[in-house]
Design a protein around this motif. Structure first.
Motif, PDB file in Angstrom:
ATOM      1  N   GLY A  52       0.779  -1.236   0.000  1.00 50.22           N
ATOM      2  CA  GLY A  52       0.000   0.000   0.000  1.00 50.22           C
ATOM      3  C   GLY A  52       0.804   1.276   0.000  1.00 50.22           C
ATOM      4  O   GLY A  52       0.266   2.341   0.327  1.00 50.22           O
ATOM      5  N   LYS A  53       2.082   1.219  -0.385  1.00 44.81           N
ATOM      6  CA  LYS A  53       2.924   2.423  -0.368  1.00 44.81           C
ATOM      7  C   LYS A  53       2.396   3.479  -1.332  1.00 44.81           C
ATOM      8  O   LYS A  53       2.221   4.652  -0.976  1.00 44.81           O
ATOM      9  N   THR A  54       2.162   3.097  -2.575  1.00 45.54           N
ATOM     10  CA  THR A  54       1.712   4.054  -3.590  1.00 45.54           C
ATOM     11  C   THR A  54       0.352   4.633  -3.223  1.00 45.54           C
ATOM     12  O   THR A  54       0.118   5.841  -3.389  1.00 45.54           O
ATOM     13  N   LEU A  55      -0.536   3.805  -2.697  1.00 46.36           N
ATOM     14  CA  LEU A  55      -1.857   4.291  -2.317  1.00 46.36           C
ATOM     15  C   LEU A  55      -1.763   5.309  -1.192  1.00 46.36           C
ATOM     16  O   LEU A  55      -2.465   6.321  -1.203  1.00 46.36           O
ATOM     17  N   MET A  56      -0.895   5.067  -0.213  1.00 48.72           N
ATOM     18  CA  MET A  56      -0.748   6.024   0.878  1.00 48.72           C
ATOM     19  C   MET A  56      -0.236   7.360   0.359  1.00 48.72           C
ATOM     20  O   MET A  56      -0.744   8.431   0.751  1.00 48.72           O
ATOM     21  N   ALA A  57       0.766   7.319  -0.540  1.00 47.81           N
ATOM     22  CA  ALA A  57       1.289   8.561  -1.100  1.00 47.81           C
ATOM     23  C   ALA A  57       0.222   9.299  -1.899  1.00 47.81           C
ATOM     24  O   ALA A  57       0.071  10.528  -1.798  1.00 47.81           O
ATOM     25  N   LEU A  58      -0.544   8.550  -2.693  1.00 45.39           N
ATOM     26  CA  LEU A  58      -1.588   9.172  -3.507  1.00 45.39           C
ATOM     27  C   LEU A  58      -2.692   9.743  -2.629  1.00 45.39           C
ATOM     28  O   LEU A  58      -3.172  10.869  -2.869  1.00 45.39           O
ATOM     29  N   GLU A  59      -3.104   9.020  -1.602  1.00 45.59           N
ATOM     30  CA  GLU A  59      -4.170   9.509  -0.734  1.00 45.59           C
ATOM     31  C   GLU A  59      -3.721  10.742   0.043  1.00 45.59           C
ATOM     32  O   GLU A  59      -4.516  11.655   0.295  1.00 45.59           O
ATOM     33  N   PHE A  60      -2.457  10.798   0.408  1.00 46.54           N
ATOM     34  CA  PHE A  60      -1.900  11.977   1.073  1.00 46.54           C
ATOM     35  C   PHE A  60      -2.075  13.221   0.199  1.00 46.54           C
ATOM     36  O   PHE A  60      -2.456  14.298   0.674  1.00 46.54           O
ATOM     37  N   LEU A  61      -1.825  13.070  -1.097  1.00 50.42           N
ATOM     38  CA  LEU A  61      -1.977  14.205  -2.013  1.00 50.42           C
ATOM     39  C   LEU A  61      -3.443  14.539  -2.264  1.00 50.42           C
ATOM     40  O   LEU A  61      -3.817  15.718  -2.306  1.00 50.42           O
ATOM     41  N   VAL A  62      -4.280  13.522  -2.454  1.00 49.77           N
ATOM     42  CA  VAL A  62      -5.692  13.773  -2.758  1.00 49.77           C
ATOM     43  C   VAL A  62      -6.385  14.469  -1.598  1.00 49.77           C
ATOM     44  O   VAL A  62      -7.133  15.447  -1.785  1.00 49.77           O
ATOM     45  N   HIS A  63      -6.155  14.007  -0.371  1.00 48.31           N
ATOM     46  CA  HIS A  63      -6.770  14.655   0.787  1.00 48.31           C
ATOM     47  C   HIS A  63      -6.228  16.075   0.960  1.00 48.31           C
ATOM     48  O   HIS A  63      -6.977  16.979   1.367  1.00 48.31           O
ATOM     49  N   GLY A  64      -4.953  16.255   0.694  1.00 48.05           N
ATOM     50  CA  GLY A  64      -4.398  17.604   0.793  1.00 48.05           C
ATOM     51  C   GLY A  64      -5.067  18.561  -0.174  1.00 48.05           C
ATOM     52  O   GLY A  64      -5.357  19.713   0.164  1.00 48.05           O
ATOM     53  N   ALA A  65      -5.330  18.070  -1.404  1.00 43.20           N
ATOM     54  CA  ALA A  65      -5.937  18.928  -2.426  1.00 43.20           C
ATOM     55  C   ALA A  65      -7.418  19.167  -2.175  1.00 43.20           C
ATOM     56  O   ALA A  65      -7.931  20.267  -2.425  1.00 43.20           O
ATOM     57  N   THR A  66      -8.136  18.161  -1.678  1.00 42.50           N
ATOM     58  CA  THR A  66      -9.597  18.274  -1.557  1.00 42.50           C
ATOM     59  C   THR A  66     -10.062  18.758  -0.188  1.00 42.50           C
ATOM     60  O   THR A  66     -11.125  19.379  -0.078  1.00 42.50           O
ATOM     61  N   ARG A  67      -9.274  18.512   0.851  1.00 36.92           N
ATOM     62  CA  ARG A  67      -9.746  18.833   2.196  1.00 36.92           C
ATOM     63  C   ARG A  67      -8.960  19.940   2.884  1.00 36.92           C
ATOM     64  O   ARG A  67      -9.502  20.637   3.749  1.00 36.92           O
ATOM     65  N   PHE A  68      -7.693  20.104   2.503  1.00 34.99           N
ATOM     66  CA  PHE A  68      -6.852  21.065   3.226  1.00 34.99           C
ATOM     67  C   PHE A  68      -6.329  22.195   2.344  1.00 34.99           C
ATOM     68  O   PHE A  68      -5.524  23.016   2.799  1.00 34.99           O
TER      69      PHE A  68
END
Length: 587
Positions: A52-68
Motif C-alpha cells: 500500500g505504499k503508492t496508495l498512501m502517497a496518492l491519498e496523502f496528495l488527494v486529501h491535501g488537495a480536496t480537504r486542506f
C-alpha cells in the motif's frame, strides 16, 4: 497636549518552537502520528510489494488537495498517469478532475536502467528542474515520489547514492515541501539500500504478512524526529474507501457512563433488568449453546432500537442477511422494513475473509460511515478460526473501547462449548469486559428440551436472580413466569403437567374445605338449636321460680295480717323496732 505614551514591548514567546505538522486525512494515521506528517520535511514510506505504499502517497496528495487546500505533485517512475488514474478510481479518487482543477499534477518520469551509468558526477539537476516546474505550475505544497529504487537502480556506489539522496531530500526541504518518498523493503534493512531511513525525518513501514492463509496489513512509525509518536504495530485496511489505519494504544478508559436506558426489545427481560433495559453505551454479552436463541435475542434488541429511530449495524459471521431476515420472520420479527428505511444495516462475512485486524478495521470504517447507536456482533466466537483466544480478546477489547467512546450500545453473542466446565465460562474470556451478561441454555427433562434464560450480572443496576423459561413464539420471545413447587422448578410439558396436577389438588382441597365448612355449619346450627332449647327450658324454670317467690311474698303478707288480727283480738302490741315482730301483752 498630552505627552505621547511609550509603546509597550511585544510579548516574547516562551519555550521552544514546536514542530508543525500536516494532516494526512487518512483515518487513524494522523492519530498515531499525533497530528500528521512533519511540515516541510520528507517522510519515507517503505515496505514490500502490495503493502500500500503508492496508495498512501496518492491519498496523502488527494486529501491535501480536496480537504486542506494544499495542491500536490505526484512523481512516478513506474506507473503512467493513466494507470495511476485507473488505480485511484478503484478507491474513489478522480485524478483527472483534480488535474483539471489544477489541484494535482501527475508526472511520469521514464528512466531506463541502461541509460544510467556512473561516469563522473551524477547530477539530479534535470529531475529537480522537472519537479520544480510541476510544483510551480499549480503552487504545490505537497509532493510524492514513487519509488526511489527506479531512480537509483544503476548506482552501485553507496557514497554517491547517499550524497544524491541527501541532496534530493535537502532540495525538497529548501522548497518548503511536505514530501512522501516510497521505497522498497530490503533484505537486511528497512529499505533496499539501507540509507533512506537514516536521512528521512519520519519513517513509516508497511507490512503485509500471511498466517494460516490469512493476509494482514500492518503499519508502524519507526521514527519521527522532533515528535512523540505511537511505536506499536497497528493494522490497516485497504478497501473501496481507501486506506484506513486502526490505532491500538490510543483507546483508553476515559469514556462517559450514561444513565439512560435502551430496551432489550423483550419486555419481561427489561423487567428483570430493573424495568428499563440496558444502559446506553454499555456492552451486553449473550452466551449459550447452539440453538438456544442468541440470535433471536439480538434481533429483538435490534428491532426495538430501530423502532425508536436508532441506527443499528448488525455484523454476522454465520448467516447471510437474507437468511437472518427469513429466520426471524418465523418468530414474528420482520427486519426487512427496517433495512429499507436505512435504520438497519447488515454486514455478513466469513471470518476467513481476513485476519482479526482486518475485521477490526472494517468495523471502524463502517461505524464511522454509518454512525450507528446500536451494534450487534453475532457471534464473536466464530472469529476464533482466524486468531487465538488472547488475540480475539485483545481485538474485542479495542472494539468495546471504540463503541463505548462513541456511546454505542453493543450486543455480542458468544457460542459456549459443551466441553466447558460450566455455562458461566466464556470461550473467549471476555465476560469481564461485558457490563451485562445474559446466559441462555437448553435443559433436557421428561423427554424434551426446553430453553432457560437468566442474568448472570448487570453492572450498576438491580437485576433479577430468577431463572426464566425462554420460549420462541409466533409473536416473538416470551419469558414464562417462574413456577416453583416442592419438587423444584419444572419447565415445558412438565410445567404444564405440574400445573394441572397442582390445580387438581387445589380443587380437591377446595372441595374438602367446602365440605368441612358445610359440616361445620350444620354442627353450628345443631349446637345453636340445643342452646336455644336449653335457653327456653331455663326461661321456663326462671318463670316458675319468679312465681314461687311471688307466692312466698304473698304468703308472708297474709301471715302478717293474720297475726295482726289475732293480736288485736288478744290485745297484744306488736312492736317491730329491729324488723322482728315482738308481741307484748298489755298491762
Amino acid at each position: 497636549m498630552n505627552a505621547p505614551t511609550a509603546k509597550e514591548p511585544e510579548p516574547r514567546t516562551s519555550g521552544p518552537r514546536r514542530l508543525e505538522k500536516v494532516p494526512t486525512g487518512i483515518q487513524g494515521l494522523d492519530e498515531i502520528t499525533y497530528g500528521g506528517l512533519p511540515r516541510g520535511r520528507t517522510t519515507l514510506v517503505c515496505g514490500g510489494p502490495g503493502c500500500g505504499k503508492t496508495l498512501m502517497a496518492l491519498e496523502f496528495l488527494v486529501h491535501g488537495a480536496t480537504r486542506f487546500g494544499e495542491p500536490g505533485v505526484f512523481i512516478t517512475f513506474e506507473e503512467t498517469a493513466g494507470e495511476l488514474a485507473t488505480n485511484g478510481a478503484s478507491v474513489g479518487f478522480d485524478l483527472a478532475a483534480l488535474e483539471a482543477d489544477r489541484k494535482l499534477a501527475v508526472d511520469h518520469v521514464r528512466i531506463e536502467r541502461s541509460e544510467i551509468e556512473e561516469s563522473g558526477e551524477y547530477d539530479l539537476e534535470g529531475l529537480f528542474i522537472r519537479i520544480g516546474f510541476a510544483i510551480d505550475s499549480i503552487g504545490a505544497r505537497r509532493v510524492a515520489i514513487d519509488t526511489l529504487e527506479v531512480l537509483f537502480a544503476g548506482l552501485p556506489n553507496p557514497g554517491i547514492l547517499r550524497a544524491e539522496l541527501r541532496r534530493l531530500f535537502r532540495w525538497l526541504k529548501e522548497k518548503g515541501l511536505t514530501a512522501i518518498v516510497t521505497a522498497e523493503r530490503g533484505g537486511n534493512g528497512l529499505t533496499r539500500h539501507g540509507l533512506e531511513e537514516y536521512i528521512s525525518d519520519c519513517v513509516l513501514t508497511l507490512d503485509q504478512r500471511v498466517s494460516d492463509q490469512i493476509s494482514t496489513r500492518r503499519l508502524r512509525v519507526v521514527k519521527y524526529r522532533g515528535s512523540a509518536h505511537d511505536t506499536d504495530e497497528v493494522p490497516f485496511l485497504i478497501d473501496e474507501g481507501g486506506l484506513s489505519v486502526l490505532p491500538i494504544s490510543s483507546l483508553g478508559l476515559d469514556h462517559q457512563a450514561p444513565t439512560s436506558r435502551s430496551s432489550s426489545g423483550i419486555p419481561d427481560l427489561d423487567t428483570m433488568l430493573g424495568g428499563g433495559g440496558f444502559f446506553r453505551g454499555s456492552a451486553v454479552l449473550v452466551s449459550g449453546g447452539a440453538g438456544t436463541g442468541k440470535t433471536s435475542v439480538a434481533a429483538s434488541f435490534a428491532r426495538r432500537a430501530c423502532s425508536e429511530g436508532k441506527r443499528c449495524l448488525f455484523f454476522t459471521f454465520e448467516e447471510s442477511s437474507s437468511q437472518v431476515v427469513r429466520n426471524m420472520r418465523s418468530i414474528g420479527i420482520d427486519l426487512a422494513p427496517l433495512m429499507e428505511q436505512d435504520l438497519l444495516q447488515f454486514r455478513s462475512s466469513r471470518p476467513s475473509a481476513g485476519g482479526l485486524e482486518v475485521h477490526l478495521a472494517r468495523m471502524h470504517r463502517l461505524v464511522a460511515d454509518f454512525e450507528p447507536e446500536v451494534v450487534v456482533i453475532d457471534p464473536i466466537t466464530n472469529l476464533l478460526t482466524v486468531g487465538t483466544a488472547s488475540e480475539l480478546r485483545s481485538m474485542l477489547t479495542r472494539v468495546m473501547d471504540l463503541f463505548k467512546a462513541r456511546q454505542i450500545t453493543t450486543l455480542l453473542t458468544s457460542l459456549t462449548s459443551a466441553t466447558l466446565p460450566s455455562p458461566e465460562t466464556s470461550d473467549v474470556s471476555i465476560s469481564s469486559l461485558a457490563d451485562t451478561w445474559i446466559l441462555v441454555r437448553e435443559i433436557e427433562s421428561d423427554g424434551e428440551r426446553n430453553r432457560e434464560l437468566y442474568i448472570l450480572k448487570s453492572r450498576g443496576m438491580a437485576h433479577s436472580n430468577q431463572v426464566r423459561e425462554f420460549r420462541l413464539t409466533d409473536q416473538g420471545i416470551e419469558l414464562i413466569d417462574v413456577y416453583l413447587g416442592t419438587e423444584g422448578m419444572p419447565v415445558g410439558s412438565a410445567r404444564e403437567a405440574r400445573m394441572i396436577r397442582d390445580d387438581k389438588a387445589a380443587q380437591e382441597r377446595k372441595h374438602e374445605a367446602q365440605r368441612l365448612q358445610q359440616r361445620m355449619a350444620r354442627r353450628r346450627a345443631a349446637v345453636r338449636a340445643q342452646i336455644d332449647a336449653l335457653n327456653a327450658e331455663l326461661e321456663v324454670e326462671e318463670e316458675e321460680l319468679r312465681r314461687a317467690i311471688e307466692r312466698e311474698h304473698l304468703s308472708e303478707g297474709e301471715m302478717v295480717r293474720d297475726e295482726a288480727r289475732m293480736a288485736a283480738m288478744r290485745r297484744v302490741d306488736l312492736r317491730v323496732p329491729d324488723g322482728n315482730p315482738r308481741r307484748t301483752a298489755r298491762p
